[in-house]
Design a protein around this motif. Structure first.
Motif, PDB file in Angstrom:
ATOM      1  N   ASP A  81       5.030   7.503   5.947  1.00  0.00           N
ATOM      2  CA  ASP A  81       3.645   7.152   5.634  1.00  0.00           C
ATOM      3  C   ASP A  81       3.196   7.963   4.424  1.00  0.00           C
ATOM      4  N   TRP A  82       3.226   7.365   3.247  1.00  0.00           N
ATOM      5  CA  TRP A  82       2.889   8.097   2.027  1.00  0.00           C
ATOM      6  C   TRP A  82       1.391   8.316   1.881  1.00  0.00           C
ATOM      7  N   GLN A  83       0.580   7.510   2.522  1.00  0.00           N
ATOM      8  CA  GLN A  83      -0.866   7.772   2.531  1.00  0.00           C
ATOM      9  C   GLN A  83      -1.145   9.088   3.237  1.00  0.00           C
ATOM     10  N   GLN A  84      -0.527   9.274   4.396  1.00  0.00           N
ATOM     11  CA  GLN A  84      -0.689  10.538   5.131  1.00  0.00           C
ATOM     12  C   GLN A  84      -0.194  11.717   4.307  1.00  0.00           C
ATOM     13  N   ARG A  85       0.963  11.561   3.681  1.00  0.00           N
ATOM     14  CA  ARG A  85       1.546  12.662   2.908  1.00  0.00           C
ATOM     15  C   ARG A  85       0.669  13.015   1.716  1.00  0.00           C
ATOM     16  N   TYR A  86       0.075  12.001   1.077  1.00  0.00           N
ATOM     17  CA  TYR A  86      -0.772  12.260  -0.086  1.00  0.00           C
ATOM     18  C   TYR A  86      -1.978  13.099   0.302  1.00  0.00           C
ATOM     19  N   PHE A 110       0.835  -1.200   0.000  1.00  0.00           N
ATOM     20  CA  PHE A 110       0.000   0.000   0.000  1.00  0.00           C
ATOM     21  C   PHE A 110       0.871   1.252   0.000  1.00  0.00           C
ATOM     22  N   ASN A 111       1.875   1.259   0.849  1.00  0.00           N
ATOM     23  CA  ASN A 111       2.717   2.446   0.978  1.00  0.00           C
ATOM     24  C   ASN A 111       3.436   2.758  -0.330  1.00  0.00           C
ATOM     25  N   THR A 112       3.876   1.715  -1.025  1.00  0.00           N
ATOM     26  CA  THR A 112       4.544   1.911  -2.311  1.00  0.00           C
ATOM     27  C   THR A 112       3.604   2.522  -3.341  1.00  0.00           C
ATOM     28  N   VAL A 113       2.360   2.071  -3.353  1.00  0.00           N
ATOM     29  CA  VAL A 113       1.377   2.615  -4.295  1.00  0.00           C
ATOM     30  C   VAL A 113       1.066   4.072  -3.961  1.00  0.00           C
ATOM     31  N   TRP A 114       0.915   4.369  -2.666  1.00  0.00           N
ATOM     32  CA  TRP A 114       0.658   5.763  -2.282  1.00  0.00           C
ATOM     33  C   TRP A 114       1.822   6.672  -2.692  1.00  0.00           C
ATOM     34  N   LYS A 115       3.028   6.177  -2.545  1.00  0.00           N
ATOM     35  CA  LYS A 115       4.196   6.964  -2.948  1.00  0.00           C
ATOM     36  C   LYS A 115       4.159   7.248  -4.444  1.00  0.00           C
ATOM     37  N   LYS A 116       3.813   6.238  -5.240  1.00  0.00           N
ATOM     38  CA  LYS A 116       3.740   6.433  -6.695  1.00  0.00           C
ATOM     39  C   LYS A 116       2.655   7.440  -7.049  1.00  0.00           C
ATOM     40  N   LEU A 117       1.501   7.359  -6.378  1.00  0.00           N
ATOM     41  CA  LEU A 117       0.421   8.307  -6.637  1.00  0.00           C
ATOM     42  C   LEU A 117       0.851   9.734  -6.294  1.00  0.00           C
ATOM     43  N   PHE A 118       1.580   9.875  -5.175  1.00  0.00           N
ATOM     44  CA  PHE A 118       2.055  11.204  -4.780  1.00  0.00           C
ATOM     45  C   PHE A 118       3.042  11.756  -5.805  1.00  0.00           C
ATOM     46  N   SER A 165     -15.869  21.139   2.132  1.00  0.00           N
ATOM     47  CA  SER A 165     -16.090  20.597   3.473  1.00  0.00           C
ATOM     48  C   SER A 165     -15.870  19.088   3.511  1.00  0.00           C
ATOM     49  N   TYR A 166     -16.287  18.379   2.448  1.00  0.00           N
ATOM     50  CA  TYR A 166     -16.103  16.928   2.416  1.00  0.00           C
ATOM     51  C   TYR A 166     -14.622  16.567   2.491  1.00  0.00           C
ATOM     52  N   HIS A 167     -13.809  17.236   1.708  1.00  0.00           N
ATOM     53  CA  HIS A 167     -12.389  16.902   1.641  1.00  0.00           C
ATOM     54  C   HIS A 167     -11.675  17.223   2.949  1.00  0.00           C
ATOM     55  N   CYS A 168     -12.064  18.330   3.596  1.00  0.00           N
ATOM     56  CA  CYS A 168     -11.445  18.669   4.879  1.00  0.00           C
ATOM     57  C   CYS A 168     -11.860  17.697   5.976  1.00  0.00           C
ATOM     58  N   GLN A 169     -13.145  17.358   5.993  1.00  0.00           N
ATOM     59  CA  GLN A 169     -13.643  16.463   7.037  1.00  0.00           C
ATOM     60  C   GLN A 169     -13.189  15.021   6.824  1.00  0.00           C
ATOM     61  N   GLN A 170     -13.076  14.622   5.565  1.00  0.00           N
ATOM     62  CA  GLN A 170     -12.716  13.233   5.267  1.00  0.00           C
ATOM     63  C   GLN A 170     -11.217  12.986   5.386  1.00  0.00           C
ATOM     64  N   PHE A 171     -10.419  13.975   4.976  1.00  0.00           N
ATOM     65  CA  PHE A 171      -8.974  13.762   4.913  1.00  0.00           C
ATOM     66  C   PHE A 171      -8.183  14.737   5.782  1.00  0.00           C
ATOM     67  N   GLY A 172      -8.879  15.671   6.449  1.00  0.00           N
ATOM     68  CA  GLY A 172      -8.175  16.675   7.250  1.00  0.00           C
ATOM     69  C   GLY A 172      -7.347  16.091   8.374  1.00  0.00           C
ATOM     70  N   HIS A 173      -7.769  14.948   8.910  1.00  0.00           N
ATOM     71  CA  HIS A 173      -7.026  14.378  10.035  1.00  0.00           C
ATOM     72  C   HIS A 173      -5.670  13.814   9.620  1.00  0.00           C
ATOM     73  N   TYR A 174      -5.426  13.713   8.311  1.00  0.00           N
ATOM     74  CA  TYR A 174      -4.110  13.279   7.845  1.00  0.00           C
ATOM     75  C   TYR A 174      -3.103  14.435   7.828  1.00  0.00           C
ATOM     76  N   ALA A 175      -3.595  15.661   7.929  1.00  0.00           N
ATOM     77  CA  ALA A 175      -2.732  16.833   7.750  1.00  0.00           C
ATOM     78  C   ALA A 175      -1.847  17.058   8.962  1.00  0.00           C
ATOM     79  N   ARG A 176      -0.576  17.239   8.711  1.00  0.00           N
ATOM     80  CA  ARG A 176       0.367  17.623   9.759  1.00  0.00           C
ATOM     81  C   ARG A 176       1.027  18.955   9.439  1.00  0.00           C
TER      82      ARG A 176
END
Length: 495
Positions: free
Chosen positions: A107-112, A84-92, A167-178
């Motif tokens: 964690d490339w999912q978080q970074r994406y 999974f991490n390798t695929v997320w890295k490629k997508l990023f 709002s959807y994108h912030c609520q759905q993926f906002g918790h990944y933001a650092r």
């Protein structure tokens, strides 16, 4: 002739569509052999990959699985996290090909999704500043370009989730933001409300860098953010028009927070007097108070309108920041009295397990006497800072100290043998200064790698050139002179 698609690719695309539209196919995907499962991952867009990784997580956390690998209902295990991490890295890398992180993410999912949320916010800010904008920021429609990147398709319109809204994108993926940057237009109560909601739910935000004109409207939300961000490691509020009271509020909030803050940047704000109300002998600065202070490693107070009284208050506070490595208080008029009040802290810091490494005191209205007193102290320390900048102080006339500059450099090289670079350009030194400097270099036998003497009008003689030739580091000259440097600069005949 167009090559016909393979059966595997057709099946993978069909699974992708099913994943985007619902969850029914997930149990069957979990039954795939490891090699086919890995191939399938490479065909999935971010939305589908996110759903699959989220939905199969319960299998990974099953009671019969003692490893971090994914476990499936029939007991078979597949090592999936790395795939999974390798695929997320490629997508990023595909979406943000020009972005390079100083430290490669784990964690490339978080970074994406962090970068995705930032892109949504930046796009929304461009619309909010338009005079024609009306309505709620949360209802702003995300562009087709961004939606296409994550795999949104038109047939998903009938679903309950409104993928098109900010709002959807912030609520759905906002918790990944650092790390999020909020432009001025977004610094309003509404934005902070739905961002803080996502932050508190995920407790993952580690950095907030923002330029704020209207931040006072979000006082309550910011306090809530600082108090709830347990993973907060970096807070940057540069040039945000903060005053003393607001700076005091930020400081008080951090003292009460449980975050592991390592970077605090308040540069460019007028916060003089922000520490004046605290009783330096009281419980506020007692040992153990404020976890955020205990973990702080970088403090940037450049250009904060601080005076010598602030330096005295700061010195008392710094004693209780045991891991501070970098301190920048440049562009503040602390004067000689201010630097003297900080000297006890410098002495104590040198005895710590993690001593002060970098110290910036540029343009602090220090005199030659004050700097000499500082250097005398630093020279006696067991572990002095390895980097010190005292540029733009009135050591002469705008640092144009003539031959006194050469004498000062001689003393500096003898007291700081580990010094590696000095910029002493444009000091109007006479040619005789070169002999003084070269003599000091011979005696010091330190680690100096570069001494910039450009900007001095010298006519070098052959004897000077031969004298300079012995001072080199890794084959490069240590002394950088205006006439020698000019030979390496290509001629530019444009006006």
């Amino acid at each position: 002739m167009v090559k016909a698609p393979s059966l595997i690719s057709l099946a993978a695309l069909a699974v992708k569509r099913e994943l985007l539209l619902g969850d029914d196919v997930i149990p069957y995907v979990c039954e795939l052999p490891a090699d086919l499962f890995d191939i399938l991952l490479t065909y999935l867009p971010p939305l589908a990959l996110q759903k699959l990784q989220t939905k199969i997580k319960p299998f990974r956390d099953g009671d019969d699985c003692g490893s971090p690998d994914y476990c499936f209902e029939n007991g078979r295990k597949h090592g999936r996290y790395g795939n999974f991490n390798t695929v997320w890295k490629k997508l990023f890398k595909t979406r943000w090909s020009g972005v390079t992180d100083q430290i490669e993410p784990v964690d490339w999912q978080q970074r994406y999704w962090e970068a995705h949320v930032q892109g949504c916010l930046d796009e929304a800010a461009e619309l909010v500043v338009l005079p024609s904008f009306r309505g709620l920021i949360s209802d702003i429609n995300i562009s087709d370009t961004i939606l296409n990147y994550i795999g949104y398709e038109q047939q998903m319109n009938h679903l309950a989730c409104d993928y098109s809204k900010l709002s959807y994108h912030c609520q759905q993926f906002g918790h990944y933001a650092r790390c999020l940057r909020l432009q001025n237009a977004l610094c309003v109560e509404e934005t902070c409300f739905f961002l803080v909601s996502a932050i508190i739910e995920g407790e993952q935000v580690a950095k907030l860098g923002t330029t704020v004109d209207q931040i006072r409207r979000t006082f309550v939300e910011l306090v809530s953010f600082l108090s709830s961000g347990r993973s907060l490691c970096s807070l940057k509020l540069r040039h945000c028009h903060l005053d003393r009271d607001f700076g005091r509020m930020v400081f008080s909030s951090l003292l009460e927070a449980s975050s592991s803050l390592s970077i605090l940047d308040l540069s460019g704000n007028s916060i003089g007097g922000w520490l004046s109300k605290y009783d330096r002998s009281g419980p506020l600065f007692s040992l153990g108070a404020g976890k955020s202070l205990q973990s702080l490693r970088l403090l940037n107070l450049r250009g904060n309108n601080l005076c010598k009284a602030d330096a005295r208050d700061l010195g008392s506070a710094l004693v209780h920041i045991p891991n501070l490595e970098i301190l920048d208080i440049s562009d503040n008029t602390i004067e000689d009295d201010g630097i003297r009040s900080l000297i006890p802290y410098f002495v104590q810091a040198s005895e710590r397990c993690n001593p002060l490494v970098e110290l910036y005191l540029e343009n602090c209205e220090l005199s030659g006497r004050g700097v000499s007193q500082l250097l005398d102290t630093l020279s006696t320390l067991r572990r002095p800072p390895t980097s010190l900048s005292i540029a733009d102080n009135n050591l002469g006339s705008k640092n144009r100290g003539g031959v006194e500059t050469a004498k000062f450099l001689s003393k500096l090289m003898s007291l700081a043998p580990d010094l590696v670079e000095v910029n002493a350009g444009y000091n109007l030194m006479p040619l005789e200064s070169l002999t003084i400097i070269c003599s000091a270099l011979k005696v010091a036998k330190g680690h100096l790698q570069r001494l910039d003497l450009t900007g001095n009008n010298w006519e070098l003689q052959p004897s000077h050139v031969s004298m300079l030739s012995e001072f080199r580091h890794n084959g490069l000259p240590i002394l950088i002179l205006p006439t020698l440097q000019a030979l390496d600069v290509p001629y530019d005949d444009e006006p």
